[in-house]
Design a protein around this motif. Structure first.
Motif, PDB file in Angstrom:
ATOM      1  N   ILE A 199       0.856  -1.184   0.000  1.00 48.98           N
ATOM      2  CA  ILE A 199       0.000   0.000   0.000  1.00 48.98           C
ATOM      3  C   ILE A 199       0.894   1.236   0.000  1.00 48.98           C
ATOM      4  O   ILE A 199       1.875   1.306   0.748  1.00 48.98           O
ATOM      5  CB  ILE A 199      -0.931   0.032   1.230  1.00 48.98           C
ATOM      6  CG1 ILE A 199      -1.922  -1.139   1.184  1.00 48.98           C
ATOM      7  CG2 ILE A 199      -1.694   1.357   1.304  1.00 48.98           C
ATOM      8  CD1 ILE A 199      -2.792  -1.257   2.428  1.00 48.98           C
ATOM      9  N   ALA A 200       0.564   2.188  -0.854  1.00 49.68           N
ATOM     10  CA  ALA A 200       1.224   3.493  -0.837  1.00 49.68           C
ATOM     11  C   ALA A 200       0.205   4.521  -0.362  1.00 49.68           C
ATOM     12  O   ALA A 200      -0.976   4.439  -0.701  1.00 49.68           O
ATOM     13  CB  ALA A 200       1.752   3.860  -2.220  1.00 49.68           C
ATOM     14  N   VAL A 201       0.647   5.472   0.429  1.00 53.61           N
ATOM     15  CA  VAL A 201      -0.270   6.464   1.003  1.00 53.61           C
ATOM     16  C   VAL A 201       0.217   7.875   0.679  1.00 53.61           C
ATOM     17  O   VAL A 201       1.415   8.128   0.554  1.00 53.61           O
ATOM     18  CB  VAL A 201      -0.408   6.295   2.528  1.00 53.61           C
ATOM     19  CG1 VAL A 201      -1.078   4.975   2.859  1.00 53.61           C
ATOM     20  CG2 VAL A 201       0.945   6.384   3.230  1.00 53.61           C
ATOM     21  N   MET A 224       7.628   9.842  -9.170  1.00 55.87           N
ATOM     22  CA  MET A 224       7.715   8.776 -10.157  1.00 55.87           C
ATOM     23  C   MET A 224       8.801   7.777  -9.787  1.00 55.87           C
ATOM     24  O   MET A 224       8.647   6.569 -10.012  1.00 55.87           O
ATOM     25  CB  MET A 224       7.982   9.367 -11.539  1.00 55.87           C
ATOM     26  CG  MET A 224       6.849  10.233 -12.104  1.00 55.87           C
ATOM     27  SD  MET A 224       5.210   9.452 -12.137  1.00 55.87           S
ATOM     28  CE  MET A 224       5.534   7.978 -13.112  1.00 55.87           C
ATOM     29  N   SER A 225       9.883   8.250  -9.205  1.00 58.74           N
ATOM     30  CA  SER A 225      10.958   7.354  -8.781  1.00 58.74           C
ATOM     31  C   SER A 225      10.482   6.422  -7.673  1.00 58.74           C
ATOM     32  O   SER A 225      10.733   5.205  -7.708  1.00 58.74           O
ATOM     33  CB  SER A 225      12.156   8.180  -8.308  1.00 58.74           C
ATOM     34  OG  SER A 225      13.181   7.340  -7.817  1.00 58.74           O
ATOM     35  N   LEU A 226       9.773   6.972  -6.688  1.00 62.16           N
ATOM     36  CA  LEU A 226       9.263   6.162  -5.574  1.00 62.16           C
ATOM     37  C   LEU A 226       8.212   5.171  -6.055  1.00 62.16           C
ATOM     38  O   LEU A 226       8.178   4.011  -5.614  1.00 62.16           O
ATOM     39  CB  LEU A 226       8.676   7.064  -4.490  1.00 62.16           C
ATOM     40  CG  LEU A 226       9.664   7.915  -3.690  1.00 62.16           C
ATOM     41  CD1 LEU A 226       8.928   8.904  -2.797  1.00 62.16           C
ATOM     42  CD2 LEU A 226      10.577   7.020  -2.840  1.00 62.16           C
ATOM     43  N   LEU A 227       7.338   5.614  -6.967  1.00 65.78           N
ATOM     44  CA  LEU A 227       6.295   4.735  -7.487  1.00 65.78           C
ATOM     45  C   LEU A 227       6.907   3.589  -8.284  1.00 65.78           C
ATOM     46  O   LEU A 227       6.533   2.418  -8.102  1.00 65.78           O
ATOM     47  CB  LEU A 227       5.330   5.536  -8.364  1.00 65.78           C
ATOM     48  CG  LEU A 227       4.193   4.727  -8.999  1.00 65.78           C
ATOM     49  CD1 LEU A 227       3.264   4.170  -7.928  1.00 65.78           C
ATOM     50  CD2 LEU A 227       3.401   5.588  -9.987  1.00 65.78           C
ATOM     51  N   THR A 239       8.356  -2.086  -8.938  1.00 71.49           N
ATOM     52  CA  THR A 239       9.408  -3.038  -9.301  1.00 71.49           C
ATOM     53  C   THR A 239       9.560  -4.124  -8.243  1.00 71.49           C
ATOM     54  O   THR A 239       9.827  -5.297  -8.561  1.00 71.49           O
ATOM     55  CB  THR A 239      10.744  -2.301  -9.493  1.00 71.49           C
ATOM     56  OG1 THR A 239      10.591  -1.326 -10.526  1.00 71.49           O
ATOM     57  CG2 THR A 239      11.853  -3.258  -9.885  1.00 71.49           C
ATOM     58  N   LYS A 240       9.388  -3.776  -6.990  1.00 71.39           N
ATOM     59  CA  LYS A 240       9.508  -4.736  -5.898  1.00 71.39           C
ATOM     60  C   LYS A 240       8.454  -5.836  -5.990  1.00 71.39           C
ATOM     61  O   LYS A 240       8.637  -6.934  -5.450  1.00 71.39           O
ATOM     62  CB  LYS A 240       9.415  -4.023  -4.550  1.00 71.39           C
ATOM     63  CG  LYS A 240      10.641  -3.205  -4.190  1.00 71.39           C
ATOM     64  CD  LYS A 240      10.484  -2.547  -2.834  1.00 71.39           C
ATOM     65  CE  LYS A 240      11.733  -1.749  -2.481  1.00 71.39           C
ATOM     66  NZ  LYS A 240      11.602  -1.054  -1.171  1.00 71.39           N
TER      67      LYS A 240
END
Length: 395
Positions: free
Chosen positions: A170-172, A383-386, A391-392
């Motif tokens: 989950i990303a918040v 965009m880098s964090l997303l 990718t993980k």
């Protein structure tokens, strides 16, 4: 990566997910979006998308698959049917999609049920989901007037918990969301990432507007129940004798007519409603503003939200005046980019606006706003964090 994005809203609806998907394509990824029929915020499906038209199209390199959806209308029954129709028809479409996507991204606004088609695809093809949570459920229901001890709320709490638990990560958008998942929904995932939103590049454009001798305060965005825009109308009423202060409300939503009626009832001549305007016109309104306005309802868990407009305001290098609790209140104070009071307190908001007009710190607030954005909310960082989070989960 081949990425399947699931989101009930997509262009021409005014949501950032369209820019995100196009950016992923520019980064070399293959992106397909499973979405509904555009009807936000008007409430009716746009003419060009009725009767089976444009169910499959390619927009700026993004493959878009649209499933049936009932327009959200202007009442709660129609809105519920809107939510349900996408969850059902989107799930049906997901069953027949090929299984060659590497990962699934759910861009979860309201309703949380828009995540169900992604779960259907995951179960069939054994793929992993990153859910990007922008609206907390079921708290969005509570903020909309559904009581926490009601049968409806309890049902959607269980549905929400199931959907969030079904996601692999989950990303918040707000760090405070993590507390809600852990303490309220008991969703304890190790993979919860804080990925705050960014603003489209157009908001960094500077347009000079002729000085009209007034202090202009601009609200830009959705005018719904959560946004508490009536707080701005009431603050305008408090300041009606100050002829050098003017309010500009840019946007549309379920509460627009109610706010316009209130302004008419109060006989205000210091507030202008522009309705929904195209993105291309936003630099003008931002250029007009001495400061931007942000409001939310007085609700504990909704205050965890950091509205996307805050990043847009900061990207434009504008001071922010808010009547808002929680994350946004904290951020404005940390960034030293404006003034803030409690949610729905229109009297104190009016006082903050007067304080701003008399302040010698306007330019410093503007500079702090832009610098804080560049450091914390840039598109490149987002965009880098997303990409890293997706990718993980790949494969």
């Amino acid at each position: 990566m081949k990425i399947l994005v699931v989101c009930q809203y997509y262009y021409p609806e005014p949501f950032r997910i369209s820019d995100i998907c196009e950016s992923l394509v520019q980064m070399g990824h293959d992106v397909t979006v499973l979405t509904g029929l555009p009807n936000y915020p008007e409430g009716k499906v746009l003419d060009g998308y009725r009767y089976g038209k444009k169910r499959n199209e390619v927009l700026n390199g993004v493959k878009v698959i649209r499933s049936f959806e009932i327009g959200r209308g202007s009442n709660k029954v129609k809105l519920f049917l809107n939510y349900l129709s996408f969850a059902v028809s989107g799930s049906f479409k997901a069953l027949f999609l090929k299984g060659d996507y590497d990962v699934i991204l759910v861009n979860q606004l309201s309703p949380v049920m828009m995540g169900i088609p992604a779960i259907v695809y995951k179960k069939k093809h054994k793929k992993k989901i990153l859910l990007y949570c922008l609206d907390l459920w079921p708290e969005s229901l509570a903020a909309g007037g559904i009581k926490e001890n009601s049968f409806i709320y309890k049902i959607f709490k269980n549905i929400s918990k199931w959907i969030y638990s079904s996601a692999d990560s989950i990303a918040v958008t707000s760090g405070m969301f993590k507390d809600y998942f852990k303490n309220v929904l008991n969703v304890n995932k190790s993979g919860i990432y804080h990925i705050p939103q960014y603003a489209e590049e157009i908001f960094t454009e500077s347009i000079s507007v002729v000085d009209d001798g007034k202090y202009n305060f601009v609200f830009a965005g959705n005018i719904g129940d959560m946004q508490s825009v009536d707080t701005l109308v009431k603050a305008a009423n408090e300041l009606r004798e100050h002829s050098n202060i003017k309010f500009h409300i840019v946007g549309d939503g379920s509460r627009l007519e109610e706010c316009k009626d209130l302004a008419k009832k109060l006989k205000l001549n210091n507030i202008v409603f522009y309705g929904r305007r195209p993105l291309s016109e936003m630099p003008y309104f931002y250029g007009l503003a001495d400061a931007m306005l942000v409001t939310l309802k007085n609700n504990k868990f909704i205050s965890y939200t950091l509205p996307g407009k805050v990043q847009s305001y900061m990207a434009a290098g504008k001071p922010i005046i808010g009547a808002i609790n929680g994350e946004t209140n904290r951020l404005i104070k940390e960034a030293e980019c404006g003034l803030c009071c409690s949610a729905e307190d229109y009297v104190e908001l009016a006082e903050k606006i007067l304080q701003f007009c008399n302040s010698n710190e306007k330019e410093a607030m503007a500079q702090n706003s832009n610098e804080f954005y560049s450091k914390n909310f840039s598109k490149q960082r987002f965009m880098s964090l997303l990409e890293e989070a997706l990718t993980k989960l790949e494969g």
